[in-house]
Write an enzyme that holds these catalytic residues in place. Structure first.
Site, PDB file in Angstrom:
ATOM      1  N   VAL A 124     136.415   3.081   8.657  1.00 57.38           N
ATOM      2  CA  VAL A 124     135.681   2.566   7.503  1.00 57.38           C
ATOM      3  C   VAL A 124     134.200   2.886   7.663  1.00 57.38           C
ATOM      4  CG1 VAL A 124     137.322   0.754   6.901  1.00 57.38           C
ATOM      5  CG2 VAL A 124     135.508   0.248   8.548  1.00 57.38           C
ATOM      6  N   LYS A 125     133.607   3.305   6.553  1.00 55.98           N
ATOM      7  CA  LYS A 125     132.175   3.586   6.514  1.00 55.98           C
ATOM      8  C   LYS A 125     131.488   2.447   5.777  1.00 55.98           C
ATOM      9  CE  LYS A 125     128.635   6.541   4.495  1.00 55.98           C
ATOM     10  NZ  LYS A 125     128.324   7.515   3.431  1.00 55.98           N
TER      11      LYS A 125
END
EC number: 4.1.2.13
Length: 348
Positions: A235-236
């Site tokens: 996840v960014k």
């Protein structure tokens, strides 16, 4: 020569010696055997594991469990002129890939047009991460709605190892985007591609009394948790800058223990709360570098130190690198990578 310590300045002791509220023993931490230790126990097929390992094996951070990704999709997200006018060489997609390779990045992330036009020349030399959806800025009034510009099969056919997508959690279109991304990621896993989710927040009610809670640790942490729920491998997220979003917006739910026992106002604790929400680090958290400004080197170093010490998996930094001369962009990316390679900068 300016050192990491010099760039941290007065914040050096504050950042390098902080002890987190949540102990690192509660987390799954990055390491060279991360794919075998974490993902091999999941339902991901062998081809997904191979794709993940390609990213974790490439570049200067290869074999460490950390990632340094160059993302250049801003030509769509922020318009090409706004993104590349400072450095027109990056209107040419080849220079984007060259920057990632010269800097020893783990992967290069961009749009279908950028990666497809260079795929035969470079897809076997550096991992490609195809960004599937974008928000374009030619419509008026400005809306926040991620639209698919390409399909998962395009990534597979060009030889990419991963796909990426953005969801604007909290926006009017978030439900539609969640369904579309869930379907795309399921197809990606079938084809053996890794998945990266840009877990961004967009909601006018997240700004209260002129305070912007779009980067609050509790709100962004929940976005990360939703991304992990969708099955993203990574996840960014934007680096958190404050806490208490849920307590202020007057909807949704939280618990006072989030603020008294699970975090503090220290930036490393705020970031650790994001890691906690990313399945305690089993889903890797990479933080974004943000826009380019006057103090890019210092800001990038602080972001990397915070991410690493919090238990994050690396940085995905674009504008700070490509909105400057090529050699300086390489130097900036290498400086960030040096933080993850430095054993004296430990996980808190």
């Amino acid at each position: 020569m300016t050192t990491i310590f010099d760039l941290l300045g007065k914040d050096a002791d504050y950042l390098l010696n902080h002890k987190c509220v949540i102990k690192k023993e509660a987390l799954t931490l990055p390491s060279g055997d991360l794919v075998s230790r974490v993902f091999a126990e999941s339902d991901r097929n062998n081809r997904v594991l191979r794709s993940l390992q390609q990213m974790f094996s490439c570049g200067r951070l290869g074999g460490t469990g950390y990632l340094s990704i160059l993302p250049v999709d801003q030509g769509v997200e922020h318009t090409a002129g706004a993104s590349f006018a400072k450095n027109p060489m990056y209107f040419d997609p080849e220079n984007i890939v060259r920057l990632a390779m010269e800097a020893g990045c783990s992967a290069v992330a961009s749009s279908y047009g950028v990666l497809s036009i260079l795929a035969r020349r470079y897809a076997h030399k550096i991992p490609f991460l195809l960004k599937l959806n974008h928000n374009e800025l030619l419509s008026y009034p400005t809306t926040y709605h991620q639209i698919f510009f390409s399909q998962v099969e395009d990534a597979y056919n060009m030889g990419a190892v991963a796909v990426g997508a953005t969801i604007y959690f909290g926006s009017e279109s978030s439900s539609e985007e969640i369904v579309a991304v869930a379907e795309a990621f399921a197809r990606a896993r079938e084809l053996g591609l890794a998945t990266v989710l840009w877990c961004y927040l967009r909601n006018p009610h997240f700004v209260v009394n002129n305070v912007d809670y779009h980067t609050a640790a509790d709100l962004t942490g929940q976005a990360d948790h939703l991304g992990a729920t969708l099955g993203a491998d990574i996840v960014k997220q934007k680096l958190p800058t404050l806490q208490g979003g849920f307590k202020t917006i007057n909807f949704s739910k939280t618990d006072d223990l989030v603020y008294s026992e699970l975090s503090s106002n220290h930036p490393i604790d705020l970031c650790r709360y994001q890691v906690l929400n990313s399945y305690c680090g089993k889903v890797g958290l990479i933080n974004s570098g943000g826009p380019s400004g006057q103090d890019d080197f210092a800001e990038a170093v602080k972001t990397a130190v915070i991410n690493k010490r919090a238990g994050g998996m690396g940085l995905i930094l674009g504008r700070k690198a490509f909105q400057r001369p090529f050699s300086e962009g390489v130097r900036l990316l290498n400086l960030i990578q040096d933080i993850y390679l430095d054993p004296t900068i430990s996980i808190s």
